[in-house]
Design an enzyme around this catalytic site. Structure first.
Site, mmCIF file in Angstrom:
data_model
loop_
_atom_site.group_PDB
_atom_site.id
_atom_site.type_symbol
_atom_site.label_atom_id
_atom_site.label_comp_id
_atom_site.label_asym_id
_atom_site.label_seq_id
_atom_site.Cartn_x
_atom_site.Cartn_y
_atom_site.Cartn_z
ATOM 1 N N LEU A 119 0.878 -1.166 0.000
ATOM 2 C CA LEU A 119 0.000 0.000 0.000
ATOM 3 C C LEU A 119 0.910 1.208 0.000
ATOM 4 O O LEU A 119 1.870 1.252 0.787
ATOM 5 C CB LEU A 119 -0.898 0.031 1.248
ATOM 6 C CG LEU A 119 -2.109 -0.906 1.293
ATOM 7 C CD1 LEU A 119 -2.755 -0.850 2.669
ATOM 8 C CD2 LEU A 119 -3.123 -0.557 0.217
ATOM 9 N N ASP A 120 0.640 2.199 -0.844
ATOM 10 C CA ASP A 120 1.527 3.352 -0.862
ATOM 11 C C ASP A 120 1.356 4.190 0.397
ATOM 12 O O ASP A 120 0.438 3.970 1.204
ATOM 13 C CB ASP A 120 1.362 4.175 -2.135
ATOM 14 C CG ASP A 120 -0.017 4.816 -2.267
ATOM 15 O OD1 ASP A 120 -0.567 5.289 -1.265
ATOM 16 O OD2 ASP A 120 -0.538 4.862 -3.400
ATOM 17 N N LYS A 121 2.235 5.133 0.597
ATOM 18 C CA LYS A 121 2.279 5.904 1.837
ATOM 19 C C LYS A 121 0.952 6.577 2.159
ATOM 20 O O LYS A 121 0.529 6.628 3.321
ATOM 21 C CB LYS A 121 3.391 6.961 1.738
ATOM 22 C CG LYS A 121 3.525 7.826 2.977
ATOM 23 C CD LYS A 121 4.547 8.933 2.765
ATOM 24 C CE LYS A 121 4.573 9.886 3.956
ATOM 25 N NZ LYS A 121 5.428 11.059 3.717
ATOM 26 N N SER A 123 -2.035 5.615 1.297
ATOM 27 C CA SER A 123 -3.166 4.682 1.361
ATOM 28 C C SER A 123 -3.268 4.043 2.736
ATOM 29 O O SER A 123 -2.308 3.984 3.490
ATOM 30 C CB SER A 123 -3.032 3.616 0.274
ATOM 31 O OG SER A 123 -3.034 4.217 -1.006
ATOM 32 N N ARG A 207 -4.859 5.099 -8.342
ATOM 33 C CA ARG A 207 -4.587 6.538 -8.490
ATOM 34 C C ARG A 207 -4.301 6.891 -9.955
ATOM 35 O O ARG A 207 -4.765 7.921 -10.464
ATOM 36 C CB ARG A 207 -3.412 6.945 -7.598
ATOM 37 C CG ARG A 207 -3.700 6.769 -6.111
ATOM 38 C CD ARG A 207 -2.515 7.205 -5.255
ATOM 39 N NE ARG A 207 -2.697 6.814 -3.872
ATOM 40 C CZ ARG A 207 -3.405 7.508 -2.981
ATOM 41 N NH1 ARG A 207 -3.985 8.639 -3.342
ATOM 42 N NH2 ARG A 207 -3.522 7.082 -1.734
#
Length: 252
Positions: A119-121, A123, A207
């Site tokens: 999961l990106d920062k 999220s 995104r």
């Protein structure tokens, strides 16, 4: 006196062969990158001989491995779900000094665990961690098509035609990005919440897909992986998966 019969040479261990770093990782004791560091530092020996090549070929079940002089044992398998907060990086160490999910778990008393996907920062939500690399690979492999479900707050009110286009997909940087499902959850005056389901995940998949349609993401929360639902697990908290949950996600 007749000479004693000669014993035939011992047969080499059978089975698939892998590099030494991968063997350590598959046994659940560390990540592959950590294993490579240990090996290059001379901390790992095979049958009493120090090996400094992470790609040194070994049979999958071969014994005789020691780390810092201690016999390498197969680690007990651990499966954890964590409710990731926004702002944490999914990495064991960040070169920019940002807070990581491992900082949040430092006092949990867990063994080494690797993230199952990312999961990106920015999220939030459901993140799996395990030292069972085969189980993890079965979930993240695009060929297995394990659904990942997200609730996404967007900065506009989508119409049915837009939701259909999210399913049709786009090409971006040579990759096809599409949602397996995109549905409206609820709408306010200026923004809305969507439920988006992916059956494979590219880097910043949602995104990028939404940006291609002029849509900005305000929040992105993963709420389920396969049939495993985040539920009411509080932010920043974790729990072990039970045997049935582990089995339901097993693909290999």
């Amino acid at each position: 006196m007749p000479a004693a019969p000669r014993r035939p040479p011992a047969s080499p261990p059978r089975g698939p062969r892998h590099g030494l770093a991968r063997v350590l990782s598959k046994r659940g004791v560390c990540s592959r990158s950590q294993a490579e560091q240990w090996i290059r530092a001379g901390r790992v020996a095979v049958d009493g001989r120090v090996v400094r090549d992470p790609a040194y070929s070994m049979a999958e079940g071969q014994g005789g491995i020691t780390v810092d002089g201690q016999a390498l044992a197969e680690a007990a398998r651990v499966y954890v779900m964590f409710n990731k907060q926004r702002g944490l990086v999914v990495s064991a160490a960040d070169e920019r000094g940002r807070a990581t999910v491992y900082d949040a778990l430092v006092e949990a008393g867990l063994p080494w665990l690797g993230p199952v996907g990312r999961l990106d920062k920015a999220s939030e939500g459901l993140l799996l961690l395990s030292n069972d690399t085969v189980w993890a690979a079965g979930i993240t492999d695009p060929a297995t098509h394990v659904d990942k479900t997200y609730h996404v707050q967007v900065d506009r009110l989508p119409d049915p035609a837009l939701l259909a286009r999210l399913g049709e997909g786009i090409m971006d940087q040579g990759e096809r990005l599409a949602a397996r499902k995109a549905a409206l959850l609820r709408a306010g005056e200026r923004n809305a919440w969507l439920e988006i389901v992916l059956d494979e995940g590219r880097n910043r998949h949602i995104r990028r897909l939404l940006a291609a349609h002029g849509i900005g993401v305000l929040r992105l929360v993963r709420v389920a992986i396969g049939g495993l639902v985040l539920g009411d697990l509080p932010k920043g908290q974790w729990r072990h998966l039970d045997d049935a949950e582990v089995a339901a996600l097993r693909r290999r």
